[in-house]
Structures are given as C-alpha cells and as structure tokens.
Design a protein around this motif. Structure first.
Motif, PDB file in Angstrom:
ATOM      1  N   GLU A 137       0.860  -1.173   0.000  1.00 45.99           N
ATOM      2  CA  GLU A 137       0.000   0.000   0.000  1.00 45.99           C
ATOM      3  C   GLU A 137       0.897   1.222   0.000  1.00 45.99           C
ATOM      4  O   GLU A 137       2.000   1.175   0.534  1.00 45.99           O
ATOM      5  CB  GLU A 137      -0.868   0.044   1.253  1.00 45.99           C
ATOM      6  CG  GLU A 137      -1.847  -1.088   1.390  1.00 45.99           C
ATOM      7  CD  GLU A 137      -2.601  -0.986   2.693  1.00 45.99           C
ATOM      8  OE1 GLU A 137      -3.642  -0.302   2.718  1.00 45.99           O
ATOM      9  OE2 GLU A 137      -2.129  -1.574   3.674  1.00 45.99           O
ATOM     10  N   ALA A 138       0.386   2.301  -0.569  1.00 40.95           N
ATOM     11  CA  ALA A 138       1.154   3.540  -0.585  1.00 40.95           C
ATOM     12  C   ALA A 138       0.213   4.724  -0.384  1.00 40.95           C
ATOM     13  O   ALA A 138      -0.967   4.663  -0.719  1.00 40.95           O
ATOM     14  CB  ALA A 138       1.905   3.689  -1.908  1.00 40.95           C
ATOM     15  N   VAL A 139       0.787   5.780   0.145  1.00 40.47           N
ATOM     16  CA  VAL A 139       0.089   7.059   0.262  1.00 40.47           C
ATOM     17  C   VAL A 139       0.945   8.084  -0.456  1.00 40.47           C
ATOM     18  O   VAL A 139       2.175   8.115  -0.297  1.00 40.47           O
ATOM     19  CB  VAL A 139      -0.116   7.464   1.737  1.00 40.47           C
ATOM     20  CG1 VAL A 139      -0.673   8.882   1.837  1.00 40.47           C
ATOM     21  CG2 VAL A 139      -1.027   6.475   2.440  1.00 40.47           C
ATOM     22  N   GLN A 140       0.296   8.901  -1.254  1.00 41.63           N
ATOM     23  CA  GLN A 140       0.983   9.948  -1.998  1.00 41.63           C
ATOM     24  C   GLN A 140       0.421  11.293  -1.535  1.00 41.63           C
ATOM     25  O   GLN A 140      -0.791  11.476  -1.461  1.00 41.63           O
ATOM     26  CB  GLN A 140       0.723   9.757  -3.491  1.00 41.63           C
ATOM     27  CG  GLN A 140       1.360  10.809  -4.367  1.00 41.63           C
ATOM     28  CD  GLN A 140       0.936  10.649  -5.816  1.00 41.63           C
ATOM     29  OE1 GLN A 140      -0.217  10.374  -6.103  1.00 41.63           O
ATOM     30  NE2 GLN A 140       1.873  10.813  -6.719  1.00 41.63           N
ATOM     31  N   TRP A 141       1.336  12.233  -1.263  1.00 41.05           N
ATOM     32  CA  TRP A 141       0.950  13.577  -0.833  1.00 41.05           C
ATOM     33  C   TRP A 141       1.454  14.532  -1.905  1.00 41.05           C
ATOM     34  O   TRP A 141       2.672  14.670  -2.102  1.00 41.05           O
ATOM     35  CB  TRP A 141       1.597  13.874   0.514  1.00 41.05           C
ATOM     36  CG  TRP A 141       1.128  15.140   1.150  1.00 41.05           C
ATOM     37  CD1 TRP A 141       1.515  16.402   0.857  1.00 41.05           C
ATOM     38  CD2 TRP A 141       0.185  15.247   2.212  1.00 41.05           C
ATOM     39  NE1 TRP A 141       0.883  17.300   1.662  1.00 41.05           N
ATOM     40  CE2 TRP A 141       0.049  16.616   2.502  1.00 41.05           C
ATOM     41  CE3 TRP A 141      -0.561  14.320   2.933  1.00 41.05           C
ATOM     42  CZ2 TRP A 141      -0.805  17.078   3.509  1.00 41.05           C
ATOM     43  CZ3 TRP A 141      -1.397  14.784   3.926  1.00 41.05           C
ATOM     44  CH2 TRP A 141      -1.514  16.155   4.213  1.00 41.05           C
ATOM     45  N   LEU A 142       0.523  15.157  -2.611  1.00 42.19           N
ATOM     46  CA  LEU A 142       0.867  16.033  -3.737  1.00 42.19           C
ATOM     47  C   LEU A 142       0.546  17.485  -3.431  1.00 42.19           C
ATOM     48  O   LEU A 142      -0.445  17.770  -2.748  1.00 42.19           O
ATOM     49  CB  LEU A 142       0.049  15.664  -4.971  1.00 42.19           C
ATOM     50  CG  LEU A 142       0.222  14.305  -5.578  1.00 42.19           C
ATOM     51  CD1 LEU A 142      -0.920  14.008  -6.531  1.00 42.19           C
ATOM     52  CD2 LEU A 142       1.546  14.250  -6.300  1.00 42.19           C
ATOM     53  N   THR A 143       1.322  18.375  -4.011  1.00 41.28           N
ATOM     54  CA  THR A 143       0.990  19.794  -4.022  1.00 41.28           C
ATOM     55  C   THR A 143       0.865  20.214  -5.475  1.00 41.28           C
ATOM     56  O   THR A 143       1.773  19.952  -6.280  1.00 41.28           O
ATOM     57  CB  THR A 143       2.075  20.637  -3.322  1.00 41.28           C
ATOM     58  OG1 THR A 143       2.244  20.154  -1.990  1.00 41.28           O
ATOM     59  CG2 THR A 143       1.686  22.105  -3.291  1.00 41.28           C
ATOM     60  N   LEU A 144      -0.281  20.812  -5.800  1.00 39.48           N
ATOM     61  CA  LEU A 144      -0.526  21.326  -7.149  1.00 39.48           C
ATOM     62  C   LEU A 144      -0.597  22.842  -7.102  1.00 39.48           C
ATOM     63  O   LEU A 144      -1.095  23.424  -6.128  1.00 39.48           O
ATOM     64  CB  LEU A 144      -1.860  20.797  -7.708  1.00 39.48           C
ATOM     65  CG  LEU A 144      -2.096  19.297  -7.712  1.00 39.48           C
ATOM     66  CD1 LEU A 144      -3.499  19.002  -8.252  1.00 39.48           C
ATOM     67  CD2 LEU A 144      -1.047  18.590  -8.534  1.00 39.48           C
ATOM     68  N   ARG A 145      -0.119  23.455  -8.151  1.00 41.89           N
ATOM     69  CA  ARG A 145      -0.266  24.900  -8.327  1.00 41.89           C
ATOM     70  C   ARG A 145      -0.791  25.117  -9.730  1.00 41.89           C
ATOM     71  O   ARG A 145      -0.111  24.757 -10.694  1.00 41.89           O
ATOM     72  CB  ARG A 145       1.066  25.611  -8.124  1.00 41.89           C
ATOM     73  CG  ARG A 145       0.939  27.115  -8.315  1.00 41.89           C
ATOM     74  CD  ARG A 145       2.055  27.835  -7.675  1.00 41.89           C
ATOM     75  NE  ARG A 145       2.008  27.481  -6.253  1.00 41.89           N
ATOM     76  CZ  ARG A 145       2.946  27.765  -5.384  1.00 41.89           C
ATOM     77  NH1 ARG A 145       4.010  28.393  -5.757  1.00 41.89           N
ATOM     78  NH2 ARG A 145       2.833  27.416  -4.131  1.00 41.89           N
TER      79      ARG A 145
END
Length: 139
Positions: free
Chosen positions: A104-112
């Motif tokens: 399992e994985a968790v991804q934390w993204l920041t978009l602009r």
C-alpha cells in the motif's frame, strides 16, 4: 466544484499510470517538481526536476515489469493556486521468481494551477525492500 473536478482528473491520471503510462504523471509535473520516495530502499529517492522524475519512473517500471498501481481513495483540499491532494494506492506486481508483491502507498501532492510542484510517496519500505531483493536475486 473545483475539488470534484480535481478528484476526477486525479482518478483519470491514476488509471493511466496504473496501466503503465507513467509519462502521464511526468506531463503534469512542473519543470522544477520536487519528488521524494521515502525510505531506504533501492527505489527511494529525493530529486528535483521533470527529467529526474521521469528517470525515476522509468527505473521503477524496469525493476518491476507489469507493476500495477490501483487508486483506492483521493482527498483534495485548497484552491487552484495551492492544492493538496492525498492518494491511497494498492501496489501489486508478480516478481521474477513468481511470487506476488502487494503493498500500500500514500501519496501527498501539491498542485499549483494544475501542475504538480511536489510529490511525496510513503510505502511500506520493509515489504518494498524485500521485493527489490527478490528481483535482484532473480536477475
């Protein structure tokens, strides 16, 4: 409404990535994207830039041919100038020795403004490291 549209776009993107089209992720990245795959494994990384991000993905899919990444959940918050997206993924592959790899994985993204400026991935590194060792031993 913005959050619903962003969730739908993220789901669509992960369908493409899950089918092996990692260039879909690279195309959404800002030129100076910051990427971090947390841990101490052969695929762990901390890098900057779209080219380095693409190289990392290419190496990951070469290490695990047939890798399947399946989106389980998406959470979106913020506004177009600074959006946070959190994704839960199932990770699966058949290793070279025939055994199944599941994680399992968790991804934390920041978009602009729709561009990915930061991407951090957290996966069970003990399971991942063992899968990397099995792949290396089978080569």
């Amino acid at each position: 409404m913005y959050h619903a549209i962003t969730r739908a776009k993220v789901r669509s993107l992960w369908r493409r990535i899950g089918a092996g089209d990692y260039l879909a992720a690279v195309e959404t990245a800002a030129p100076d994207v910051r990427f971090r795959f947390v841990g101490d494994t052969p695929v762990s990384a901390e890098l900057t830039g779209r080219d380095a991000f693409e190289d990392w993905f290419r190496a990951l899919f070469a290490r695990f041919p047939g890798l399947r990444l399946t989106l389980r959940d998406v959470v979106v918050r913020g506004w177009p100038w600074r959006t946070t997206v959190v994704v839960r993924l199932d990770v699966e592959a058949t290793l070279a020795d025939g055994t199944a790899y599941r994680n399992e994985a968790v991804q934390w993204l920041t978009l602009r403004w729709g561009r990915m400026t930061a991407d951090e991935v957290f996966e069970d590194t003990k399971a991942l490291d063992e899968a990397c060792r099995r792949q290396a031993a089978a080569s």
